[in-house]
Design a protein around this motif. Sequence first.
Motif, PDB file in Angstrom:
ATOM      1  N   UNK A  83       2.126  17.430 -12.562  1.00  0.00           N
ATOM      2  CA  UNK A  83       2.583  16.879 -13.975  1.00  0.00           C
ATOM      3  C   UNK A  83       2.810  15.465 -14.052  1.00  0.00           C
ATOM      4  N   UNK A  84       3.768  14.871 -12.884  1.00  0.00           N
ATOM      5  CA  UNK A  84       4.183  13.669 -12.774  1.00  0.00           C
ATOM      6  C   UNK A  84       2.983  12.664 -12.299  1.00  0.00           C
ATOM      7  N   UNK A  85       2.282  13.192 -11.464  1.00  0.00           N
ATOM      8  CA  UNK A  85       0.873  12.495 -11.039  1.00  0.00           C
ATOM      9  C   UNK A  85       0.114  12.412 -12.416  1.00  0.00           C
ATOM     10  N   UNK A 168       1.520  20.929 -20.368  1.00  0.00           N
ATOM     11  CA  UNK A 168       2.764  20.237 -20.654  1.00  0.00           C
ATOM     12  C   UNK A 168       2.494  18.929 -20.447  1.00  0.00           C
ATOM     13  N   UNK A 169       2.165  18.634 -19.362  1.00  0.00           N
ATOM     14  CA  UNK A 169       1.932  17.147 -18.984  1.00  0.00           C
ATOM     15  C   UNK A 169       1.008  16.259 -19.686  1.00  0.00           C
ATOM     16  N   UNK A 170       0.102  16.971 -20.256  1.00  0.00           N
ATOM     17  CA  UNK A 170      -0.946  16.256 -21.510  1.00  0.00           C
ATOM     18  C   UNK A 170      -0.091  15.972 -22.533  1.00  0.00           C
ATOM     19  N   UNK A 171       0.946  16.997 -22.944  1.00  0.00           N
ATOM     20  CA  UNK A 171       1.702  16.626 -24.096  1.00  0.00           C
ATOM     21  C   UNK A 171       2.483  15.248 -23.808  1.00  0.00           C
ATOM     22  N   UNK A 172       2.676  15.106 -22.911  1.00  0.00           N
ATOM     23  CA  UNK A 172       3.492  13.720 -22.609  1.00  0.00           C
ATOM     24  C   UNK A 172       2.497  12.589 -22.653  1.00  0.00           C
ATOM     25  N   UNK A 173       1.337  12.845 -22.629  1.00  0.00           N
ATOM     26  CA  UNK A 173       0.106  11.698 -22.569  1.00  0.00           C
ATOM     27  C   UNK A 173       0.021  11.446 -24.227  1.00  0.00           C
ATOM     28  N   UNK A 184       8.068  16.484 -15.072  1.00  0.00           N
ATOM     29  CA  UNK A 184       8.023  17.322 -13.800  1.00  0.00           C
ATOM     30  C   UNK A 184       9.231  18.113 -14.123  1.00  0.00           C
ATOM     31  N   UNK A 185      10.402  17.671 -14.829  1.00  0.00           N
ATOM     32  CA  UNK A 185      11.575  18.478 -14.811  1.00  0.00           C
ATOM     33  C   UNK A 185      11.177  19.619 -16.012  1.00  0.00           C
TER      34      UNK A 185
END
Length: 198
Positions: A83-85, A168-173, A184-185
């Motif tokens: 996710x962080x990457x 979830x990572x994509x939501x941050x993008x 990541x958290x």
Amino acid sequence: MPARESLLDAAGAALARRPWSRVRMVDVAAGAGFSRQTLYNEFGSKEGLARALLRRETDGYLRGVDRALAQEREPAERLAAVAAWTVGAARANALVRAALTGCWSERLPVPSRVAGSTSSVLAQRRADAGTPSSAELLGLVRDRAVAALGGRGRDPELALACESALRLALSYIVAPARDDDDPAELVRGAIGRWVAGR
């Protein structure tokens, strides 16, 4: 450095300065220190150059996913690293961001597919295949994560956890959070219990 990589570097640098529609093949060739004929020999056309550039960036993103998954850590920590990457790669590279989200701005080359490349050069055949769609790219990451976390056969719960971590990572993008928010958290908290004990 091989001509192909130098030309792709020059194309990426040109794209950073101007929209793809204004990137000229002659400028890319000159920027790499090669003739325009060499550029055309390598990629065939501006569209072929775009496909190869997009493919290189998505392949680089996937190598980063593989590195995150290869870490000797708990499964939730490895998914958090993915996710962080993912968020970091998308923030740093507009082509990766577009490939992950499917949101292609007018500044970027739009991916295209070519059926049945006949090139004898493996790298050219891969580039001609185009880049995976956003859904295909998500599937590649999910499947790599499932395999890295020891998923055997069809493990729908693990597959759902891996896909959820990436989403979830994509939501941050697509909807950036505050600077102190950590994707990541969020993955550790939301996904950790699904993959505990793997």
